[in-house]
Motif scaffolding. Structure first.
Motif: not given
Length: 214
Positions: A138-143, A161-163, A180-186
């Motif tokens: 799952i994408i886990a960027d700063l957002h 990595i933990k997230a 992951g990308m959906a949460i990032s866009f949010l």
């Protein structure tokens, strides 16, 4: 059984968010997989906006991995000098070019992508999502690291990595590719660090954020 029920709970709660951002292209303005990979590497600890700004000139000069195999570090550096940690990133990109040789050889699995210099799990997840490869994480960027705990899906952590690991435990695999990308866009558009636009959020009825304005 308890974990199954928890993942089903979140799968249902997150559907409005997934539906809102399903298939929406990553903010990096890439035109093909080669450009995507290079831009993802360059964007680490930098902004997508900055990478989008330097990309046209970079790709006009070097339109493929094959073109990068013909140059040295000194030739590439002026094109990426405005990017954070540009010297190391340029070295990684040239090493990848020498390893893969051609654009068609760019891998689309987690093991193969993360074996390349400059590509960690977050970058690999982005590349795999944008190329429609089967999700292995799952994408886990700063957002995502900031917003997922605010929603209540995972505990707070500064470790990407933990997230990601916590999200993979909390969410069913069939939504890994998009969530992951959906949460990032949010996080980019609505769930801002300060003054989040809670009334506009598709998760407003299920979010755990204690300072909701609704």
């Amino acid at each position: 059984m308890e974990l199954f029920n928890q993942t089903n709970h979140w799968a249902e709660k997150l559907q409005p968010l997934i539906q809102k951002y399903q298939g929406k292209k990553h903010p990096l303005d890439y035109q093909n997989t080669y450009q995507l990979m290079v831009m993802v590497i360059l964007s680490a600890r930098d902004s997508d906006a900055n990478i989008n700004k330097i990309a046209p000139q970079l790709f006009e000069a070097f339109p493929s991995l094959e073109s990068l195999t013909q140059i040295n570090l000194e030739t590439l550096l002026p094109y990426v000098s405005k990017v954070t940690n540009f010297n190391s990133k340029a070295s990684w990109i040239l090493e990848i070019a020498q390893t893969l040789k051609e654009d068609k050889n760019i891998p689309q699995t987690m093991v193969e992508l993360t074996a390349l210099k400059g590509i960690g799990r977050k970058s690999a997840n982005v590349i795999m999502r944008e190329t429609n490869a089967p999700a292995e994480g799952i994408i886990a960027d700063l957002h995502v690291i900031r917003v997922a705990p605010r929603i209540g899906i995972i505990p707070e952590t500064a470790d990407g990595i933990k997230a990601e690991k916590l999200l993979m435990q909390a969410l069913p695999k069939d939504i890994w590719s998009e969530i992951g990308m959906a949460i990032s866009f949010l996080g980019r558009e609505t769930c801002r660090p300060s003054k989040p636009k809670c009334p506009e959020c598709p998760l407003q009825n299920d979010c755990k954020y204690p300072l909701k304005t609704i």
